[in-house]
Write an enzyme that holds these catalytic residues in place. Structure first.
Site, short mmCIF file in Angstrom:
data_model
loop_
_atom_site.label_atom_id
_atom_site.label_comp_id
_atom_site.label_asym_id
_atom_site.label_seq_id
_atom_site.Cartn_x
_atom_site.Cartn_y
_atom_site.Cartn_z
N VAL A 14 0.84 -1.20 0.00
CA VAL A 14 0.00 0.00 0.00
C VAL A 14 0.87 1.25 0.00
CG1 VAL A 14 -1.77 -1.25 1.31
CG2 VAL A 14 -0.20 0.25 2.52
N SER A 15 0.29 2.36 -0.45
CA SER A 15 0.91 3.68 -0.42
C SER A 15 2.26 3.66 -1.16
CB SER A 15 1.05 4.15 1.03
OG SER A 15 1.36 5.53 1.09
N ASN A 16 3.35 4.08 -0.49
CA ASN A 16 4.65 4.04 -1.16
C ASN A 16 5.01 2.62 -1.58
OD1 ASN A 16 4.94 6.75 -0.77
ND2 ASN A 16 6.64 6.62 0.66
N GLY A 76 3.07 1.90 -4.77
CA GLY A 76 3.73 2.55 -5.89
C GLY A 76 4.99 1.82 -6.30
#
Length: 703
Positions: free
Chosen positions: A295-297, A300
């Site tokens: 999730v999140s960073n 990405g």
């Protein structure tokens, strides 16, 4: 994947000692990017385990946090237990009624307390062109089936350390019986006490010896460090901010290397022994299901890994709220319902976070959000907000004669000029109070510009501070626990952002008086400096930057270019979920334009599916508080659902649902437990009015 591609993998990773033949798989060998020894631990699932560190589902949800027998000298096992406890609770709402124990949690779909026995392997690795260590870890549950192998990637969210994705990709993968491969992506605590020389070993324990491998040391000679300490005592250098490596540019590579490390570990454990310490590779990309996740960073990072996966390591992608900086493509627009057409999408992380750090403190006092925004009054003193508004007005950066007018104009600037969704307005104040945008702005300006701690970008440094905001030596107890308690991006765990240029003396940024205003305006001068570096011109005067500031701004722009995502997922099946109310990663600059870019780049070959969840946001942990729980549902539930959909697609060839908006139902009060009524499934065949479509060069999102 073809055997030829596997041979390419073997050669690239340094695993082969022999040629690659159909009838003779190569020998297993430690990848050459691994530095030093690989630490090994087995957990029995009773006294300790992979997922909960022996705490079980009940322990993870309980307070107080697990303690150390000796507060100044915690053992590696104690640091690991506290790190897992803190990292799990930082991302998952464990408050009763919020879904924990019913829709998600270690005990859901598992026996007892959800403790998982298995092996854990931990090491340092490096990437080409950098000697800064990156942590990598593989967990192999005892339930792993070598005849039907699977692997899940778990790069850390945010700037967290190696256990940063334990409660997200880690939990889902371990409960599936998959190996889970983690990396801190060159982030994590990695603190270097410039006064004492203390830094963290890979297990979180402290050492001041320059001869030992640690997570991070500033690149300073003894004389340079002494000079720095003479003018700025008791400061810290921090891995993500000060490694001068721009680690984000390699986040995709870190994930790919973690997968290769995972294959090495699996073949050491299950590969056929040949004698002479040699093992044949029997588990490889050809027979192993690999899902890139997190999730999140971390999400990405897994998307970037899929973009860069020339060797075919990854079979599918399932991520949540991914932090991606898409390549700017003005060939398409975004429109939500009948709203305005958005052309200025795909701003960089540093662009919109520096804007939030400058204007949000004033916008918190706008009549539209002042009393409606949950926790606003708790985290944002109105007097400071008024000072910020006054300072902005005096510099011509907001309009209006009254506080209400100025605050409303600050909110307008964020919504209209920077593309911040109105759905984010009620959550943005609490994030400002938690210094989210401020900490991201400082850390990433340093990272993108490859600045060292000695550069003191915008006169900002890191240190412990006292009750008045003055710099003070960190206590031994606080430093001992940094590995387990810090989220890797100060302010965190007692280390704060200090404005060295504050009027009077170096001061905790939140308490700082700006020299230009002589007002306690959250050190606005420093935040304006960061904003100027991000936009490439002076925010107040509009003039070009000169000298060192111009050079640093150009370096930052180059660093941002290095992290831009291509949108080309190579036709891999991919799904991601994002909350429309995400107030940390605005969806008009991340999730939405990445989907649009992918449609432009891959066209009919695209296999990316995007699910936008109403009444969901970035940090589910906030759902445990009144005012937030009333309005929002856990995005975490839909992240696990996305993983389930990808699993069914890859194992049973189930079609992935079309891109869509999911219309959740808030529970209305924290005392009302979430039920299935609140959390409708991602629809297999969504109604036409709920479908997200890309046509005529426009991404169209239902209202």
């Amino acid at each position: 994947m073809k055997r030829l591609m596997i041979c390419t993998l073997i050669g690239a990773s340094g695993l082969a000692l022999t040629g690659c033949k159909e009838d003779l798989p190569p020998f297993n060998q430690l990848p050459d990017f691994i530095q030093g020894d690989v630490a090994f631990s087995h957990y029995d699932g009773v006294t300790d385990d992979l997922l909960t560190a022996g705490l079980g589902a009940t322990g993870l949800a309980s307070t107080p946090a697990p303690a150390f027998a000796d507060t100044l000298n915690p053992t590696p096992a104690e640091l690991r237990r506290l790190a897992i406890y803190n990292n799990y609770r930082a991302l998952v709402d464990t408050v009763p009624g919020g879904g924990y124990g019913e829709f998600f949690g270690p005990q859901v779909g598992a026996s007892g307390e959800g403790m998982i026995a298995g092996d854990e392997y931990l090491a340092f690795m490096t990437v080409p062109g950098s000697d800064h260590p990156v942590s990598v870890m593989a967990q192999v549950p005892d339930s792993f089936d070598p005849d039907s192998p699977c692997m899940v990637t778990a790069p850390s969210s945010g700037s967290r350390g190696i256990y940063g994705a334990i409660g997200t990709a880690g939990e889902w993968g371990l409960k599936k019986g998959c190996a889970v491969v983690y990396t801190d992506k060159g982030t994590g605590t990695g603190s270097h006490n410039l006064e004492t020389g203390a830094a963290q070993r890979i297990d979180g324990t402290l050492t001041s010896s320059d001869a030992e491998a640690v997570q991070f040391r500033a690149d300073l000679s003894d004389a340079e460090r002494a000079d720095f300490n003479a003018t700025s005592p008791d400061r810290f250098a921090w891995k993500h901010a000060h490694s001068m490596a721009n680690p984000e540019k390699d986040w995709g590579l870190h994930v790919l290397q973690s997968i290769e490390f995972g294959f090495y570990v699996l073949n050491e454990k299950f590969g056929r022994e040949l004698g002479n310490d040699k093992r044949l590779i029997t588990i490889d990309p050809d027979n192993t299901l690999v899902i890139a996740s997190s999730v999140s960073n971390g999400g990405g990072s897994s998307l970037r890994a899929a973009e860069q996966d020339e060797l075919g390591l990854i079979d599918g992608v399932a991520v949540s709220e991914p932090n991606v900086n898409p390549v700017v493509d003005t060939g398409f627009t975004i429109r939500q319902g009948d709203g305005a057409v958005i052309t200025g999408h795909s701003r960089s992380l540093l662009d919109y976070t520096t804007a939030l750090s400058v204007w949000q403190g004033c916008a918190n006092q706008a009549p539209e959000v002042r009393d409606a925004a949950p926790l606003n009054a708790v985290f944002n003193p109105p007097a400071v907000g008024e000072n910020i508004c006054n300072s902005l007005a005096n510099k011509g950066l907001v309009a209006g004669a009254t506080l209400d007018e100025r605050a409303s104009d600050a909110l307008r600037i964020l919504n209209e000029e920077f593309g911040i969704q109105p759905e984010q307005n009620l959550l943005a104040p609490v994030h400002f109070g938690l210094a989210v945008a401020q900490s991201i702005s400082m850390t990433y300006a340093n990272a993108y510009g490859r600045a060292g701690v000695e550069d003191r970008v915008c006169d900002l440094t890191l240190a412990a501070t006292d009750g008045a905001g003055a710099v003070t030596p960190i206590t031994a107890g606080a430093e001992a626990v940094l590995f387990s308690s810090s989220n890797g991006i100060p302010p965190s765990a007692g280390v704060n952002i200090v404005y060295d240029g504050a009027e009077g003396q170096p001061t905790h940024l939140a308490s700082s008086v700006s020299p230009s205003s002589s007002q306690a305006d959250y050190g606005l001068d420093a935040l304006l400096c960061l904003r100027s570096l991000a936009q490439g011109s002076d925010v107040v005067t509009g003039s070009d930057l000169t000298g060192n500031a111009a050079d640093l701004s150009a370096a930052i722009a180059g660093g941002i270019t290095e992290v831009r995502a291509s949108g080309n997922l190579r036709g891999k099946p991919a799904v991601y979920v994002t909350g429309r109310a995400d107030a940390i990663l605005p969806i008009n600059h991340t999730a939405r334009p990445y989907y649009g870019l992918n449609q432009q780049v891959e066209g009919e070959d695209s296999n990316l599916h995007y699910y936008e969840i109403l009444n969901a946001h970035h940090l589910d942990v906030l759902n445990g508080f009144p005012g937030v729980a009333d309005r929002y549902v856990p995005l975490h539930h839909y992240y696990f659902q996305a993983l389930d959909l990808m699993w069914a697609h890859l194992t049973d060839e189930q079609p992935l649902p079309p891109s869509q908006v999911v219309r959740t139902v808030p529970r209305g009060a924290i005392t009302t437990p979430l039920s299935a009524v609140n959390l409708p499934d991602i629809a297999t065949d969504p109604a036409v009015e709920d479908r997200i479509v890309f046509e005529e060069n426009q991404l169209r999102i239902p209202e």
